[in-house]
Write a protein that holds these residues in place. Structure first.
Motif, PDB file in Angstrom:
ATOM      1  N   VAL A   1       0.785  -1.103   0.083  1.00 49.06           N
ATOM      2  CA  VAL A   1      -0.026  -0.045   0.054  1.00 49.06           C
ATOM      3  C   VAL A   1       0.936   1.326   0.133  1.00 49.06           C
ATOM      4  N   ILE A   2       0.640   2.166  -0.795  1.00 49.22           N
ATOM      5  CA  ILE A   2       1.400   3.552  -0.818  1.00 49.22           C
ATOM      6  C   ILE A   2       0.559   4.493  -0.160  1.00 49.22           C
ATOM      7  N   TYR A   3       1.142   5.237   0.895  1.00 44.57           N
ATOM      8  CA  TYR A   3       0.411   6.462   1.739  1.00 44.57           C
ATOM      9  C   TYR A   3       1.033   7.579   1.067  1.00 44.57           C
ATOM     10  N   ASP A   4       0.229   8.500   0.787  1.00 43.59           N
ATOM     11  CA  ASP A   4       0.363   9.668   0.219  1.00 43.59           C
ATOM     12  C   ASP A   4      -0.245  10.785   1.359  1.00 43.59           C
ATOM     13  N   VAL A   5       0.992  11.446   2.003  1.00 44.88           N
ATOM     14  CA  VAL A   5       0.558  12.202   3.002  1.00 44.88           C
ATOM     15  C   VAL A   5       0.376  13.654   2.544  1.00 44.88           C
ATOM     16  N   ASP A   6      -0.744  14.503   2.934  1.00 44.85           N
ATOM     17  CA  ASP A   6      -0.910  15.979   2.378  1.00 44.85           C
ATOM     18  C   ASP A   6      -0.662  16.742   3.836  1.00 44.85           C
ATOM     19  N   ARG A   7       0.294  17.526   3.915  1.00 46.11           N
ATOM     20  CA  ARG A   7       0.626  18.399   5.366  1.00 46.11           C
ATOM     21  C   ARG A   7      -0.544  19.569   5.043  1.00 46.11           C
ATOM     22  N   ILE A   8      -1.646  19.369   5.666  1.00 39.81           N
ATOM     23  CA  ILE A   8      -2.539  20.388   5.518  1.00 39.81           C
ATOM     24  C   ILE A   8      -2.397  21.779   6.471  1.00 39.81           C
ATOM     25  N   ARG A   9      -1.673  21.467   7.440  1.00 36.68           N
ATOM     26  CA  ARG A   9      -1.602  22.562   8.536  1.00 36.68           C
ATOM     27  C   ARG A   9      -0.635  22.028   9.745  1.00 36.68           C
ATOM     28  N   ASP A  10       0.225  23.164   9.912  1.00 32.41           N
ATOM     29  CA  ASP A  10       1.251  23.108  11.080  1.00 32.41           C
ATOM     30  C   ASP A  10       0.965  24.462  11.615  1.00 32.41           C
ATOM     31  N   GLY A  11       0.330  24.249  12.804  1.00 31.17           N
ATOM     32  CA  GLY A  11      -0.082  25.622  13.572  1.00 31.17           C
ATOM     33  C   GLY A  11       0.984  25.454  14.864  1.00 31.17           C
ATOM     34  N   ARG A  12       0.599  26.453  15.859  1.00 29.06           N
ATOM     35  CA  ARG A  12       1.377  26.602  17.011  1.00 29.06           C
ATOM     36  C   ARG A  12       1.264  25.510  17.973  1.00 29.06           C
ATOM     37  N   SER A  13      -0.060  25.064  18.076  1.00 25.72           N
ATOM     38  CA  SER A  13      -0.433  23.791  19.028  1.00 25.72           C
ATOM     39  C   SER A  13      -0.896  22.586  18.191  1.00 25.72           C
ATOM     40  N   PHE A  14      -1.497  22.640  17.113  1.00 24.22           N
ATOM     41  CA  PHE A  14      -2.028  21.541  16.524  1.00 24.22           C
ATOM     42  C   PHE A  14      -1.278  21.346  14.776  1.00 24.22           C
ATOM     43  N   THR A  15      -1.160  20.099  14.665  1.00 26.97           N
ATOM     44  CA  THR A  15      -0.665  19.830  13.224  1.00 26.97           C
ATOM     45  C   THR A  15      -1.717  18.718  12.700  1.00 26.97           C
ATOM     46  N   THR A  16      -2.359  19.012  11.240  1.00 30.19           N
ATOM     47  CA  THR A  16      -3.195  18.319  10.914  1.00 30.19           C
ATOM     48  C   THR A  16      -2.604  17.764   9.386  1.00 30.19           C
ATOM     49  N   ARG A  17      -2.863  16.401   9.215  1.00 29.03           N
ATOM     50  CA  ARG A  17      -2.467  15.692   8.206  1.00 29.03           C
ATOM     51  C   ARG A  17      -3.716  15.026   7.644  1.00 29.03           C
ATOM     52  N   ARG A  18      -3.743  14.943   6.388  1.00 32.09           N
ATOM     53  CA  ARG A  18      -4.578  13.890   5.500  1.00 32.09           C
ATOM     54  C   ARG A  18      -3.867  12.883   4.693  1.00 32.09           C
ATOM     55  N   VAL A  19      -4.207  11.627   4.656  1.00 24.97           N
ATOM     56  CA  VAL A  19      -3.466  10.460   4.128  1.00 24.97           C
ATOM     57  C   VAL A  19      -4.451   9.740   3.340  1.00 24.97           C
ATOM     58  N   ASN A  20      -4.157   9.464   1.798  1.00 24.34           N
ATOM     59  CA  ASN A  20      -4.691   8.642   1.159  1.00 24.34           C
ATOM     60  C   ASN A  20      -4.030   7.145   0.945  1.00 24.34           C
ATOM     61  N   ALA A  21      -4.263   6.141   1.247  1.00 28.40           N
ATOM     62  CA  ALA A  21      -3.874   4.751   0.806  1.00 28.40           C
ATOM     63  C   ALA A  21      -4.315   4.235  -0.574  1.00 28.40           C
ATOM     64  N   ILE A  22      -3.178   4.017  -1.235  1.00 28.74           N
ATOM     65  CA  ILE A  22      -3.517   3.693  -2.514  1.00 28.74           C
ATOM     66  C   ILE A  22      -3.074   2.416  -2.863  1.00 28.74           C
ATOM     67  N   GLN A  23      -3.876   1.830  -3.736  1.00 27.53           N
ATOM     68  CA  GLN A  23      -3.246   0.465  -4.513  1.00 27.53           C
ATOM     69  C   GLN A  23      -3.840   0.613  -5.782  1.00 27.53           C
ATOM     70  N   HIS A  24      -3.085  -0.006  -6.823  1.00 30.16           N
ATOM     71  CA  HIS A  24      -3.683  -0.011  -8.368  1.00 30.16           C
ATOM     72  C   HIS A  24      -4.009   1.376  -8.682  1.00 30.16           C
ATOM     73  N   GLY A  25      -3.445   2.603  -8.320  1.00 29.71           N
ATOM     74  CA  GLY A  25      -3.630   3.867  -8.832  1.00 29.71           C
ATOM     75  C   GLY A  25      -5.110   4.486  -8.230  1.00 29.71           C
ATOM     76  N   ARG A  26      -5.630   3.728  -7.450  1.00 34.83           N
ATOM     77  CA  ARG A  26      -6.913   4.416  -6.680  1.00 34.83           C
ATOM     78  C   ARG A  26      -6.966   4.491  -5.005  1.00 34.83           C
ATOM     79  N   PRO A  27      -7.284   5.131  -4.579  1.00 30.23           N
ATOM     80  CA  PRO A  27      -7.497   5.370  -3.216  1.00 30.23           C
ATOM     81  C   PRO A  27      -8.355   4.273  -2.352  1.00 30.23           C
ATOM     82  N   ILE A  28      -7.900   3.299  -1.513  1.00 26.77           N
ATOM     83  CA  ILE A  28      -8.688   2.352  -0.722  1.00 26.77           C
ATOM     84  C   ILE A  28      -9.164   2.732   0.405  1.00 26.77           C
ATOM     85  N   PHE A  29      -8.742   3.995   0.957  1.00 29.36           N
ATOM     86  CA  PHE A  29      -8.664   4.339   2.372  1.00 29.36           C
ATOM     87  C   PHE A  29      -8.354   5.727   2.538  1.00 29.36           C
ATOM     88  N   SER A  30      -9.087   6.641   3.423  1.00 33.39           N
ATOM     89  CA  SER A  30      -8.614   8.192   3.506  1.00 33.39           C
ATOM     90  C   SER A  30      -8.921   8.572   4.943  1.00 33.39           C
TER      91      SER A  30
END
Length: 291
Positions: free
Chosen positions: A74-103
């Motif tokens: 499984v390929i995991y593509d991480v999107d660095r949405i936000r880096d704040g002073r207290s909180f950090t947010t990430r979005r990840v798509n898990a990909i197989q065969h060129g399509r996301p299987i999990f978000s």
């Protein structure tokens, strides 16, 4: 270290491919698709690899989109949405065969002190007083179809001690409540973030079945279609995944071929370490008889 635990830890050793891209290995688990908890745990670990170590994860929210192929990594593509002073947010798509299987969307927080309260841990027998799931599996081995028996009996990286065992081949209707102790079956030498990723992995075991109990349903019915639809977790305190943890699961309702379950995970000393929520598909196929 047990071979099954060694293999589990290898799956939580992600391979960096490029900036924000990681690869995780799947597992052959006797199912036709990748176990959802594995993808959730690996995706959470991939997100953490882009976050400073002093910001532990405090929540995740995820959707299972497609069945995962157990024959492919499984390929995991991480999107660095936000880096704040207290909180950090990430979005990840898990990909197989060129399509996301999990978000997954997940949030990390700088550690800080604040008000505390928790739901008390239920009074249940200690794990040493309960029968292991391994003993129960051995007792019912002859009832497992031969093509599935080896996978059913193989050594597992987790050990479980159910408070109220249930015979999956003679399921009686019971209240939508399930309680069991669990842990990784051998000592784990890993950082705090890996322990939390492993807890995300463990949190998908035995969870959805809670909503099936009032209806006498089980995963072993030939006319039952089951799948995790979404998953959420909130982390409160530290723990070790190789120490006993109590999973208290309750289902408030089911409708539309979907069942909702909430869970709380406690350390042996009664401290609440995480809460979980999941909705799952529990569809009886029309025209088919249970086997």
């Amino acid at each position: 270290m047990k071979e099954s635990v060694r293999e589990l830890m290898q799956r939580f050793n992600l391979e960096p491919l490029e900036n924000n891209l990681f690869r995780g290995q799947s597992e052959a688990n006797g199912q036709r698709s990748i176990f959802g908890g594995l993808v959730a745990g690996q995706a959470l670990l991939a997100a953490s690899m882009t976050v400073p170590e002093d910001r532990p994860v405090h929540s995740l929210h995820a959707y299972f989109l497609r069945p995962g192929d157990i024959r492919r990594p499984v390929i995991y593509d991480v999107d660095r949405i936000r880096d704040g002073r207290s909180f950090t947010t990430r979005r990840v798509n898990a990909i197989q065969h060129g399509r996301p299987i999990f978000s997954l969307s997940t949030s990390f927080q700088v550690e800080e002190e604040g008000a505390r309260h928790q739901t008390p841990m239920p009074e249940v027998p200690a794990p040493e007083e309960l029968e292991s799931d391994e003993s129960a599996r051995l007792a019912m081995a002859e009832r497992i179809p031969k093509q599935f028996r080896d996978d059913f009996l193989r050594e597992r990286p987790l050990t479980f001690r159910p408070v109220t065992p249930r015979n999956v081949f003679e399921p009686e209707s019971r209240e939508p409540l399930k309680q069991f102790w669990f842990k990784v079956a051998d000592q784990v030498e890993a950082d705090r973030m890996t322990h939390r990723a492993l807890l995300a992995y463990c949190s998908d075991f035995g969870f959805m079945g809670t909503a099936m109990q009032p209806h006498g349903m089980t995963f072993w019915q030939g006319n039952m279609q089951c799948a995790s639809l979404d998953h959420a977790m909130w982390f409160y305190d530290d723990f070790r995944i190789d120490d006993w943890l109590l999973y208290h699961c309750e289902s408030p309702g089911a409708a539309g071929a979907r069942g909702l379950t909430f869970g709380h995970i406690y350390r042996r000393d009664g401290v609440l370490v995480a809460s979980v929520a999941q909705e799952g598909l529990m569809r009886l196929r029309p025209g088919e008889e249970p086997v």
